[in-house]
Design a protein around this motif. Structure first.
Motif, PDB file in Angstrom:
ATOM      1  N   VAL A  20      85.770  57.861  30.317  1.00  0.00           N
ATOM      2  CA  VAL A  20      86.910  58.060  29.421  1.00  0.00           C
ATOM      3  C   VAL A  20      86.508  57.681  28.001  1.00  0.00           C
ATOM      4  N   VAL A  62      84.320  60.332  26.189  1.00  0.00           N
ATOM      5  CA  VAL A  62      85.074  61.543  25.840  1.00  0.00           C
ATOM      6  C   VAL A  62      85.995  61.257  24.653  1.00  0.00           C
ATOM      7  N   VAL A  63      86.690  60.126  24.702  1.00  0.00           N
ATOM      8  CA  VAL A  63      87.612  59.807  23.617  1.00  0.00           C
ATOM      9  C   VAL A  63      86.843  59.581  22.309  1.00  0.00           C
ATOM     10  N   GLU A 115      88.669  67.457  27.559  1.00  0.00           N
ATOM     11  CA  GLU A 115      88.831  66.225  26.781  1.00  0.00           C
ATOM     12  C   GLU A 115      90.258  65.701  26.863  1.00  0.00           C
ATOM     13  N   ALA A 116      91.216  66.644  26.907  1.00  0.00           N
ATOM     14  CA  ALA A 116      92.613  66.238  26.982  1.00  0.00           C
ATOM     15  C   ALA A 116      92.870  65.424  28.250  1.00  0.00           C
ATOM     16  N   ALA A 124      90.935  63.158  29.442  1.00  0.00           N
ATOM     17  CA  ALA A 124      90.622  61.766  29.120  1.00  0.00           C
ATOM     18  C   ALA A 124      91.754  61.130  28.313  1.00  0.00           C
ATOM     19  N   LEU A 125      92.308  61.905  27.382  1.00  0.00           N
ATOM     20  CA  LEU A 125      93.439  61.381  26.610  1.00  0.00           C
ATOM     21  C   LEU A 125      94.624  61.097  27.536  1.00  0.00           C
ATOM     22  N   ILE A 180      86.058  62.893  20.783  1.00  0.00           N
ATOM     23  CA  ILE A 180      87.229  63.507  20.142  1.00  0.00           C
ATOM     24  C   ILE A 180      87.466  62.868  18.779  1.00  0.00           C
ATOM     25  N   ALA A 230      94.382  60.164  30.617  1.00  0.00           N
ATOM     26  CA  ALA A 230      94.086  58.919  31.330  1.00  0.00           C
ATOM     27  C   ALA A 230      94.413  57.713  30.446  1.00  0.00           C
ATOM     28  N   VAL A 231      94.007  57.800  29.169  1.00  0.00           N
ATOM     29  CA  VAL A 231      94.328  56.711  28.238  1.00  0.00           C
ATOM     30  C   VAL A 231      95.838  56.567  28.111  1.00  0.00           C
TER      31      VAL A 231
END
Ligand code: NA
Ligand code: NA
Lengths: 166, 358, 450
Positions: free
Chosen positions: A27, A30-31, C261-262, C264-265, A34, C267-268
């Motif tokens: 995670v 990936v973040v 990628e979204a 991962a967002l 971005i 998950a956050v």
């Protein structure tokens, strides 16, 4: 036999549990990618590859743990009607005929595949060009662990037959 | 002194002495490649297989499999090298991780064009250098397919000057990515499946793909406004067919000769086929996107930075050095004729009359 | 050796697979074992060559960026589960829609449809709904079969409603302007909503006819809350999931992140929600990680086994067998279409969508062109059919995903029985798309003017 079973279980469980935490850095990478691209207009050259390495290792080193916890999908239409003894026999024959030859060879082939890569100190076909022989080695480790865990399923069923007999 | 005829066909003498026993052994081989069926590269690989089957009357039957059917795209090289599959088709630059020398065999920024590859490969020892490199991996190689120059970058940002490229989020891979980053762009190697949406939604400003006819089906023109031309990253993509050496050595001599000729036939056919399709594709593409040309100073800057980058590669990798220097020597030697023949680019009369000579 | 012809091998391969599946061994191992046997027959018993190809395929899977979304969406669902967000939402929807027969089931369809617009894969939706909705529905006395049917079918909308990995792969395969990814995305929206409506209507009708399948709550329980209370409960409980959906969908639409990628967002985001609810302890994070690993590995092991199987199938020439079957006789266009659809449907019972796409699209697309079908229309029929493959027994990913996460009392037989009516609805949907092509072509013509 009990101690072999326990040793394999504990080895695969420990590695699997530690490895499960890899999803957190996954995670994170990936973040980070971005943020760097969207906010700082500076995408990394390594983000996508790193993401795939983490994800690949994450599931390869978890296959054995999943087998240990009976997490792999089965179709139990027929076998659920069998007695405990019948199920144990089914598993013993099934693993001996289907699992051992296939995943024994697979473990061997994966080790050979990694060995070739180690010999070349192989790097990826990309701009970042990180070494990929360690990742291929971990793939091989995953298959070896899975094979051992399958061996354990086999042994556990034999153990169960013994217990039923007693 | 009396002048002799100027050139010699080096193959002629040996070919008259050969005494073949025609073989009747049958071979059924498999070919794998990095191309999915939607790409014209796939058709080029298939064309080669067809030619071989036709010319050998089926004695050598190579069955082509697209990317992922037998092995994943990027595992083509390993599978053939190991002998799990007998034949592979490629664009050489994909194998950069095995050796950086593969990149100039496939094409690099400001590298050779298709005419250049033909001369360099067949007449200037290029093929021998390629064989040396592929040979290190137990492979027998032949040039087999050209698609010519790539299009430039499909982009929503108009860019003709160096400054326009600064901070631009472009999807590309390999050497060109490093070069764009050195020029101040924000290049990213985003994986293939993500490109379309990323471009459409503005995650990316631009992306490059391939020749016009090959790029057209991607639909990038639906979601971008400009193509930043020319495609400096690949002036003339060169493909190869390669064989596992143990498999190759099992082939009788007559079949080996047929295979060599078929590879050359595919090289000829593919270039003409693609170029003709390119002009048709351009007619459709330009209904939606504007072709913008980088200005000359920008091109020179691109060229300078590329050359510096390539020189660093040469320092690091002796195989790349040998191949690139051989190509550079060819470029230099050829300049006298390139210069003398210049300015008759076959534009239509109407265009030439406007002063467009080169 | 006549028995070694591709027709025999193709039939034999599927036959043996079905027989072996019944042995009750893990399915992924069975796929790999059958692939090994036929791979060896096909390549002249060259074991090292075959397993080298398998190793190459495993390495290829480890380098598949789109699949990265799988662990990420599963982690998102795990954290969301711990944050109790879903429980609150379902409690609220239960009270609000409680007097409607089958109301909570209908709510799942709505939630899944919205969720489908945030994710390109189906694993995530089915897994999330299996974790969140299945226990809720079962607690409220919904029939197990109906519950599993609702979650599998509605959860699978994610692969059809854009963004969708399947459509991206399809567009790349055909290499045609008319079926570019953008066109396919536009074309898939209405068919996706059509299917969602079919599920919705079906669930409602069945529960009206037989309220014990999806019981409404009692009058007294319903009257515990005033109308105003119900509204405020619902709105409050809707905020967190909507914020999460906005995080995922909004970042895709705003061009901030790719669909992977979204994830991962997301998950956050679900971690943040858990934090707000005071549920984000070290133990919770650790347990979420281990569960995420277990479920991801189940999915990936299937990918590995399925990959071996489709590799050997294609390598044996199984693809050619399918063509011969199709163009062998002189069929009328609608018959040819029917046969093509039947083949895809049948293959969908046994192998995964990507393998089916690889086999059929390059063969069927030229035939469809020859028969003068609208390429976009034809493609969407194929895609809806492929979406069905996630649902058809015995090999349907959605079914396995759900089994992996559903409460213990849910067995494979419940899932198999439960999905049948919904497979029927898929076929109804296909018929509607066949007779009303505008459902497919309308939006693309609006967006792209073609
Ligand atoms: Na979707
Ligand atoms: Na299915």
């Amino acid at each position: 036999m009990r101690s072999i079973i326990a040793a394999i279980d504990s080895f695969n469980e420990k590695i699997g549990q530690l490895n499960s935490l890899l999803v957190l850095p996954l995670v994170g990478v990936v973040v980070y990618e971005i943020i760097m691209r969207y906010l700082f207009n500076a995408p990394t050259v390594w983000g996508f590859e790193m993401t795939m390495f983490i994800y690949g290792v994450h599931y390869m080193l978890g296959l054995a743990l999943t087998e240990n916890r009976e997490g792999h999908v089965k179709v139990e239409i027929l076998t659920s009607r069998f007695s405990k003894k019948g199920q144990a026999w089914f598993n013993i024959i099934g693993y001996a005929l289907l699992f051992f030859p296939v995943f024994g060879m697979m473990a061997y082939a994966a080790v050979a595949y990694a060995w070739t890569s180690i010999g070349l100190l192989e790097v990826n076909n990309t701009s970042w060009a990180p070494p990929i022989w360690p990742v291929k080695s971990l793939m091989a480790l995953g298959f070896v662990m899975l094979f051992l865990q399958g061996l354990n399923t086999f042994l556990k069923n034999i153990q169960m037959l013994r217990e039923i007999r007693q | 002194a009396k002048r002799e005829k100027f050139g010699v066909d080096s193959r002629h003498e040996s070919s008259t002495r050969v005494k073949f026993k025609p073989s009747d052994e049958k071979f059924r081989w498999k070919m794998t490649m990095p191309w999915s069926k939607g790409l014209l590269f796939y058709d080029i690989a298939v064309h080669f297989c067809d030619s071989v089957r036709l010319a050998t009357a089926g004695r050598l039957d190579i069955k082509p499999f697209s990317a992922g059917e037998i092995v994943p795209a990027m595992q083509t090289f390993d599978a053939v090298s190991k002998g799990s599959v007998q034949v592979g088709h490629d664009w050489a630059g994909y194998w950069k991780g095995k050796d950086e020398g593969f990149v100039p065999l496939g094409d690099m920024p400001f590298g050779l064009d298709s005419e250049g590859y033909n001369i360099w490969l067949y007449e200037r020892g290029g093929l021998e250098l390629a064989q040396e490199l592929y040979g290190n991996f137990n492979l027998q190689v032949l040039p087999c397919g050209q698609t010519g120059q790539d299009m430039g970058i499909f982009s929503n940002k108009r860019a003709t000057k160096m400054d326009d490229f600064k901070g631009m989020k472009v999807r590309t891979v390999g050497w060109y990515m490093d070069i764009l980053n050195r020029l101040g762009a924000a290049a990213t190697p985003m994986p293939g499946g993500e490109i379309y949406l990323a471009l459409e939604r503005g995650v990316l400003d631009g992306a490059e793909f391939s020749a016009p006819a090959i790029t057209y089906p991607m639909g990038f023109d639906d979601i971008t406004k400009y193509v930043l031309s020319p495609g400096v990253h690949q002036p003339g993509s060169q493909c190869y067919v390669f064989f596992n050496k143990d498999a190759w050595n099992e082939l009788p001599e007559d079949l080996q000769e047929i295979v060599k000729i078929c590879a050359k036939e595919t090289q000829l056919w593919s270039y003409n086929w693609i170029q003709n399709l390119n002009s048709q594709a351009m007619a459709k593409l330009t209904e939606k996107v504007e072709i913008v040309q980088m200005d000359p100073e920008t091109l020179i800057e691109f060229n300078n930075v590329s050359q510096k980058y390539i020189n660093e590669i040469k320092e690091k990798n002796p195989n790349a050095k040998k191949i690139i220097e051989s190509q550079e020597a060819f470029k230099k030697d050829f300049e006298n004729w390139r210069n003398a023949r210049a300015n008759v680019t076959p534009w239509s009369h109407e265009t030439y009359a406007t002063g467009r000579t080169n | 050796m006549d028995f070694m012809n591709p027709e025999f091998l193709t039939v034999g391969m599927f036959g043996l697979l079905i027989a072996c599946i019944l042995l009750g061994l893990p399915l992924a191992f069975t796929l790999a074992a059958v692939a090994t046997l036929f791979g060896l027959i096909d390549n002249g018993w060259n074991a090292s060559g075959l397993f080298d190809i398998f190793a190459n395929n495993c390495w290829g899977l480890m380098n598949n960026y789109t699949l990265v979304a799988i662990p990420l969406f599963i982690l998102m669902a795990q954290l969301l589960d711990r944050s109790k967000v879903a429980e609150k939402l379902f409690e609220a929807l239960y009270v609000v829609m409680g007097r409607v027969k089958g109301g909570l089931g209908l709510a799942v369809v709505v939630v899944c449809t919205v969720f489908a617009a945030t994710t390109g894969i189906i694993g995530a939706s089915v897994v999330a709904m299996g974790l969140l909705a299945a226990p809720a529905l079962l607690n409220k006395g919904y029939q197990k079969e109906l519950t599993t049917g609702i979650i599998c079918s509605a959860g699978t909308l994610g692969i059809l409603i854009p963004p969708s990995i399947m459509l991206v792969v399809y567009g790349g395969l055909t290499g045609m302007k008319e079926t570019s990814v953008g066109q396919l995305f536009a074309a898939a929206i209405l068919p996706g909503l059509l299917l969602a409506s079919l599920y919705f209507i079906y669930i409602w009708i069945r529960c009206v006819i037989n309220p014990s399948l999806g019981p409404a709550i009692s009058e007294e329980e319903a009257s515990k809350f005033s109308a105003a209370q119900k509204w405020s409960m619902t709105l409050k409980s809707l905020v967190p999931p909507l914020a999460l959906i906005l995080t995922v969908m909004g970042t895709i639409l705003a061009g901030i992140a790719t669909p992977t990628e979204a994830a991962a967002l997301g998950a956050v985001g679900s971690g943040v929600l858990a934090l707000f609810n005071g549920a984000l302890t070290g133990k919770v994070v650790y347990e979420s990680c281990v569960n995420t690993l277990k479920i991801s590995c189940m999915v990936m092991m299937l990918f590995i086994g399925g990959k071996f199987f489709s590799t050997v199938f294609l390598s044996m020439g199984g693809g050619d067998v399918v063509v011969d079957l199709l163009v062998g006789g002189g069929l009328s266009p609608s018959m040819a279409l029917l046969v093509m659809m039947a083949i895809i449907f049948f293959m969908g019972m046994f192998i995964d969508w990507a393998a089916i796409l690889l086999v059929t699209v390059p063969i069927f697309m030229p035939i469809a062109m020859e028969l003068d079908f609208n390429p976009l229309w034809f493609s969407m029929l194929v895609c809806v059919n492929l979406q069905t493959s996630f649902l058809t027994p015995p090999f349907g990913y959605a079914l396995f995903y759900l089994l992996g996460v559903a409460p213990q009392e849910v067995k494979m037989t419940h899932i198999y029985k439960g999905i049948m009516p919904f497979v029927g609805l898929q076929l109804v949907g296909l018929l509607l798309l066949f007779f009303f092509p505008d459902i497919i072509t309308y939006l693309p013509s609006v967006f792209f003017g073609s």
